[in-house]
Design an enzyme around this catalytic site. Sequence first.
Site, short mmCIF file in Angstrom:
data_model
loop_
_atom_site.label_atom_id
_atom_site.label_comp_id
_atom_site.label_asym_id
_atom_site.label_seq_id
_atom_site.Cartn_x
_atom_site.Cartn_y
_atom_site.Cartn_z
N HIS A 61 8.28 14.48 37.98
CA HIS A 61 9.43 13.62 37.66
C HIS A 61 10.20 13.32 38.94
O HIS A 61 9.91 13.90 40.00
CB HIS A 61 10.32 14.26 36.60
CG HIS A 61 10.98 15.54 37.03
ND1 HIS A 61 10.26 16.63 37.44
CD2 HIS A 61 12.28 15.90 37.11
CE1 HIS A 61 11.10 17.61 37.74
NE2 HIS A 61 12.33 17.20 37.56
N HIS A 63 13.33 13.84 39.97
CA HIS A 63 14.46 14.61 40.51
C HIS A 63 14.16 14.95 41.98
O HIS A 63 13.02 15.23 42.34
CB HIS A 63 14.67 15.90 39.71
CG HIS A 63 15.45 15.68 38.44
ND1 HIS A 63 15.39 16.53 37.37
CD2 HIS A 63 16.31 14.68 38.10
CE1 HIS A 63 16.19 16.06 36.41
NE2 HIS A 63 16.74 14.94 36.83
N ASP A 65 14.42 17.42 44.03
CA ASP A 65 13.68 18.61 44.49
C ASP A 65 12.17 18.49 44.29
O ASP A 65 11.42 19.36 44.72
CB ASP A 65 14.23 19.89 43.83
CG ASP A 65 14.32 19.83 42.31
OD1 ASP A 65 14.56 18.74 41.78
OD2 ASP A 65 14.13 20.88 41.66
N HIS A 66 11.72 17.39 43.66
CA HIS A 66 10.28 17.20 43.44
C HIS A 66 9.71 16.01 44.22
O HIS A 66 8.50 15.85 44.28
CB HIS A 66 10.01 17.02 41.94
CG HIS A 66 10.45 18.21 41.14
ND1 HIS A 66 9.58 19.16 40.68
CD2 HIS A 66 11.70 18.64 40.80
CE1 HIS A 66 10.26 20.11 40.06
NE2 HIS A 66 11.55 19.81 40.12
N HIS A 137 12.89 16.53 29.72
CA HIS A 137 13.73 16.96 30.85
C HIS A 137 14.84 15.93 31.13
O HIS A 137 15.34 15.85 32.24
CB HIS A 137 12.81 17.15 32.07
CG HIS A 137 13.46 17.84 33.22
ND1 HIS A 137 14.14 19.03 33.11
CD2 HIS A 137 13.54 17.49 34.53
CE1 HIS A 137 14.61 19.37 34.29
NE2 HIS A 137 14.27 18.46 35.17
N HIS A 263 9.48 27.56 40.58
CA HIS A 263 10.75 26.85 40.40
C HIS A 263 11.85 27.90 40.12
O HIS A 263 12.51 27.89 39.10
CB HIS A 263 10.64 25.83 39.24
CG HIS A 263 11.66 24.73 39.29
ND1 HIS A 263 12.88 24.83 38.66
CD2 HIS A 263 11.67 23.53 39.91
CE1 HIS A 263 13.56 23.72 38.86
NE2 HIS A 263 12.85 22.90 39.63
ZN LIG Z 1 14.15 18.36 37.29
ZN LIG Z 2 13.36 20.84 39.67
#
Ligand SMILES: [Zn+2]
Ligand SMILES: [Zn+2]
Length: 297
Positions: A61, A63, A65-66, A137, A263
């Site tokens: 996804h 976000h 941090d990804h 999410h 994570h």
């Molecule tokens: Zn996320």
């Molecule tokens: Zn995350």
Amino acid sequence: MVKITFLGTSAQIPTVRRNHTAVLLTYEGENILIDCGEGTQRQFRKARLNPCKVTRILITHRHGDHVFGLPGLISTLDLSEYNKTLYIYGPKGIKRFLESFLGLDYVKRNFEIKIEEVSGAFFEGKDFYLEAEKMEHGIPTNAYTFVKKGQRRIDRAKLKKSKLPSGPLLKKLKEGKDITYEGKKYLAKNLTYSEGDKKISFVIDTGMNKRIVPFVKDSDLLICESSFDEEMKEMAKEHLHLTAKQAGEIAKKSKSKKLILTHISQRYDKDIKGLLGEAKKVFKNSSVAEDFDKVEI
Ligand SMILES: [Zn+2]
Ligand SMILES: [Zn+2]
């Protein structure tokens, strides 16, 4: 052998110990990167791996941090004369997001980037395939599985019903080829089954939902997010994340063989034992990933 290298294992905020999320799956000529958090290209260097060998990137996804490691990684590939097509897969909406995030319409690069929004089975290699399933999410999010196909075997009971004669026709079926006998077509997938598959599942960032267990069923390795412990289960629910206990329950219910938690919140940086203990209570073969951990399946 399928090789897994954890390049980053933190949740939203990286720590000295843990970089943002990224996992590399290596099999034959494929180097499949699952998520690309900030600093992932440097993690490749630290792990003594060449980022230019990446063949596909699976984004769970959008976000930060990804995905924040993507522009840097792609720029390095360009400077290193990467000459393959780079395939990036993700959930609904990822194409438009990445086109703008990576400046695909105005930055000229020496190689082609193909972005696909995927669900269900979406890529078939020589002896493996990739699948995606929708998670929960707050924004479109995918979980992924990599399945290395085992040996194809004839389903004797179904064969008997079909009244096909033994001989060279069955050999074709075993090779996965459809056959025609006395004017009737027989599909290999209906008369055979695969034995000895190896399945690796990636469930990264999601709230608990009913699609997870069937999707990761019988995984040889389940890599699962575990952002919170039991004490913070309300927070996990509110922010659509999983607790360590829930990850353990998913592993148990899906009859997976091995669970690795990732994570990990900075909250548990100094002491991971409690979090791991909660998963182990439910599913014994659990461990927590550290950056640069390697696993072979
Ligand atoms: Zn996320
Ligand atoms: Zn995350």
